[in-house]
Motif scaffolding. Structure first.
Motif, PDB file in Angstrom:
ATOM      1  N   HIS A   4       3.622   3.609  15.435  1.00 25.06           N
ATOM      2  CA  HIS A   4       2.854   3.353  14.217  1.00 25.06           C
ATOM      3  C   HIS A   4       1.782   4.418  14.010  1.00 25.06           C
ATOM      4  CE1 HIS A   4       1.022   1.047  10.971  1.00 25.06           C
ATOM      5  NE2 HIS A   4      -0.145   1.264  11.538  1.00 25.06           N
ATOM      6  N   LYS A   5       1.082   4.772  15.097  1.00 24.27           N
ATOM      7  CA  LYS A   5       0.033   5.787  14.989  1.00 24.27           C
ATOM      8  C   LYS A   5       0.631   7.144  14.625  1.00 24.27           C
ATOM      9  CE  LYS A   5      -3.724   7.993  17.576  1.00 24.27           C
ATOM     10  NZ  LYS A   5      -4.442   8.063  18.874  1.00 24.27           N
ATOM     11  N   GLY A   8       0.516   3.832   1.851  1.00 24.13           N
ATOM     12  CA  GLY A   8       0.797   4.251   3.220  1.00 24.13           C
ATOM     13  C   GLY A   8       1.995   3.545   3.819  1.00 24.13           C
ATOM     14  N   SER A   9       2.113   2.235   3.605  1.00 22.81           N
ATOM     15  CA  SER A   9       3.240   1.490   4.168  1.00 22.81           C
ATOM     16  C   SER A   9       4.557   1.943   3.546  1.00 22.81           C
ATOM     17  CB  SER A   9       3.045  -0.013   3.959  1.00 22.81           C
ATOM     18  OG  SER A   9       3.002  -0.320   2.569  1.00 22.81           O
ATOM     19  N   GLN A  30      -6.514   9.559   3.808  1.00 21.57           N
ATOM     20  CA  GLN A  30      -6.794   8.259   4.410  1.00 21.57           C
ATOM     21  C   GLN A  30      -7.052   7.201   3.343  1.00 21.57           C
ATOM     22  OE1 GLN A  30      -8.350  11.070   5.207  1.00 21.57           O
ATOM     23  NE2 GLN A  30      -8.185  11.434   7.423  1.00 21.57           N
ATOM     24  N   MET A  43      -3.763   6.373   1.498  1.00 19.71           N
ATOM     25  CA  MET A  43      -2.868   5.584   2.339  1.00 19.71           C
ATOM     26  C   MET A  43      -3.162   4.088   2.230  1.00 19.71           C
ATOM     27  SD  MET A  43      -0.631   7.288   4.486  1.00 19.71           S
ATOM     28  CE  MET A  43      -0.648   6.425   6.035  1.00 19.71           C
ATOM     29  N   SER A  44      -4.409   3.723   2.100  1.00 20.31           N
ATOM     30  CA  SER A  44      -4.792   2.310   2.037  1.00 20.31           C
ATOM     31  C   SER A  44      -4.869   1.778   0.607  1.00 20.31           C
ATOM     32  CB  SER A  44      -6.147   2.105   2.718  1.00 20.31           C
ATOM     33  OG  SER A  44      -7.152   2.897   2.096  1.00 20.31           O
ATOM     34  N   ALA A  72       2.347  10.782   7.954  1.00 19.93           N
ATOM     35  CA  ALA A  72       2.242  10.477   6.529  1.00 19.93           C
ATOM     36  C   ALA A  72       1.012  11.146   5.926  1.00 19.93           C
ATOM     37  CB  ALA A  72       2.193   8.966   6.320  1.00 19.93           C
ATOM     38  N   GLN A  73      -0.106  11.112   6.646  1.00 13.41           N
ATOM     39  CA  GLN A  73      -1.316  11.778   6.162  1.00 13.41           C
ATOM     40  C   GLN A  73      -1.106  13.282   6.056  1.00 13.41           C
ATOM     41  OE1 GLN A  73      -4.610  10.648   8.649  1.00 13.41           O
ATOM     42  NE2 GLN A  73      -4.444   8.466   8.155  1.00 13.41           N
ATOM     43  N   THR A 120       0.838  -1.194   0.000  1.00 14.50           N
ATOM     44  CA  THR A 120       0.000   0.000   0.000  1.00 14.50           C
ATOM     45  C   THR A 120       0.878   1.251   0.000  1.00 14.50           C
ATOM     46  OG1 THR A 120      -0.120   0.062   2.409  1.00 14.50           O
ATOM     47  CG2 THR A 120      -1.828  -1.202   1.244  1.00 14.50           C
ATOM     48  N   MET A 149       5.441   5.420   5.030  1.00 14.75           N
ATOM     49  CA  MET A 149       5.913   5.354   6.412  1.00 14.75           C
ATOM     50  C   MET A 149       7.310   4.755   6.501  1.00 14.75           C
ATOM     51  SD  MET A 149       2.526   4.467   8.713  1.00 14.75           S
ATOM     52  CE  MET A 149       1.992   3.056   7.739  1.00 14.75           C
ATOM     53  N   LYS A 202       1.658   7.155  10.979  1.00 15.41           N
ATOM     54  CA  LYS A 202       0.493   7.208  10.096  1.00 15.41           C
ATOM     55  C   LYS A 202      -0.060   8.629  10.007  1.00 15.41           C
ATOM     56  CE  LYS A 202      -3.934   4.907   9.252  1.00 15.41           C
ATOM     57  NZ  LYS A 202      -4.892   3.876   9.751  1.00 15.41           N
TER      58      LYS A 202
END
Length: 335
Positions: free
Chosen positions: A128-129, A109-110, A148, A151-152, A135-136, A107, A113, A132
């Motif tokens: 992790h939070k 997002g990964s 969001q 990211m996914s 990154a957003q 993804t 990050m 995330k």
């Protein structure tokens, strides 16, 4: 001392037709906190120069240079591991093919990050939070309206423009000292292009990030860059401060680029033919001897069969036997 100093860089490519010089004796100086523009036609070798600086050459490349220094360190003497560590911390690049540069199996997002620096102050259950949310934030800064969802998503689920924005976010999230942007606003609408250039300008002004912008749009680079270097067919035609280069070009190729820019103030006839240089850029297998612009140059003479050396006048550098304005030229003392 300049942040990046490249002198007489030559890149030879092994092809079925033998070795060809894609770049020949290219010099580039980039100071800390400077925005430098590389302008030229497609195939002029701008992306090859950027990859050589980063240390990601192709399998058929042979690179030679008189000097290739980064903040006082010799890049040519560094190992592959040292170059990778440098690219992961101090250097970053926005590639021209964003969808091909992203991993289609992970993804967005990964991947974003993973490219971001870790927060040493966060507890391990918060990392992790925190990553995330950060990154957003970067995705929102580069103009993505629904971070969001992006990211996914996977790279193949996004448009070319969205992939380009993700690549920009990955490059600037690490806050490098040098950012190389290869056509950073390709496949974007005009409003988003202006937003991206404003973001790069803010990085330069607030965090002193040096930026090397590669583009074929001279009008755009003239608006944002402190210095410009004009490339044609693997050779540097002219380099200098943007205002001086635009107002008083020394090289015929630079003057042709400026003369052939669209004039939006006048009224052109329907389907009018725009002025251009005669001919087209030669293929790498059939390069002319001497100055590579010679067959198309309006000022070409018999002497142009010999390659002109890089000459200077104050802080202007150019490679031409017959420069405009009759300036006194000298050989480059730093070569």
């Amino acid at each position: 001392m300049p942040l990046l100093d490249v002198r007489n860089l030559t890149i030879e490519l092994d092809t079925p037709h033998g070795k060809v010089r894609a770049l020949e004796k290219v010099s580039l100086t980039l100071n800390a906190g400077e925005i430098h523009g590389l302008v030229g036609e497609s195939g002029s070798g701008r992306s090859l120069l950027a990859r050589a600086i980063l240390g990601i050459p192709g399998p058929n490349w042979t690179i030679t240079a008189d000097r290739m220094m980064w903040d006082g360190n010799n890049l040519m003497a560094m190992s592959s591991k040292e170059r990778r560590n440098l690219m992961g911390s101090d250097m970053a690049m926005i590639f021209q093919d964003p969808s091909g540069s992203l991993d289609p199996s992970q993804t967005v997002g990964s991947q974003l990050m993973q490219a971001m620096p870790k927060n040493p102050k966060a507890y391990f259950w918060q990392k992790h939070k925190h990553a995330k949310l950060t990154a957003q934030k970067w995705l929102h800064k580069v103009g993505i309206k629904n971070p969001q969802k992006v990211m996914s998503s996977y790279a193949w689920e996004l448009s070319e423009g969205e992939c380009q924005k993700v690549m920009i976010a990955m490059a600037i999230a690490n806050q490098p000292r040098l950012l190389i942007a290869d056509e950073p606003t390709n496949s974007m609408e005009l409003s988003t292009q202006a937003q991206i250039f404003r973001l790069l300008s803010q990085l330069n002004q607030l965090q002193n990030v040096s930026i090397l912008i590669i583009s074929h749009e001279l009008e755009t680079l003239a608006q944002w860059c402190d210095h410009l270097s004009v490339l044609y067919c693997g050779q540097v035609m002219e380099s200098g401060p943007t205002d001086e280069l635009i107002n008083q070009p020394y090289h015929p190729y630079t003057k042709a680029l400026l003369d052939n820019m669209p004039d939006y103030s006048g009224i052109e006839a329907h389907k009018a033919i725009m002025p251009t240089l005669p001919g087209s850029a030669p293929a790498l297998q059939h390069l002319p001897i001497g100055c590579r612009l010679g067959p198309r140059c309006p000022e070409a003479q018999k002497k142009c069969v010999n390659q002109p050396s890089l000459s200077h006048s104050r802080d202007r550098y150019f490679a031409c036997h017959f420069p405009y304005h009759g300036e006194t030229t000298n050989d480059d003392p730093t070569a």
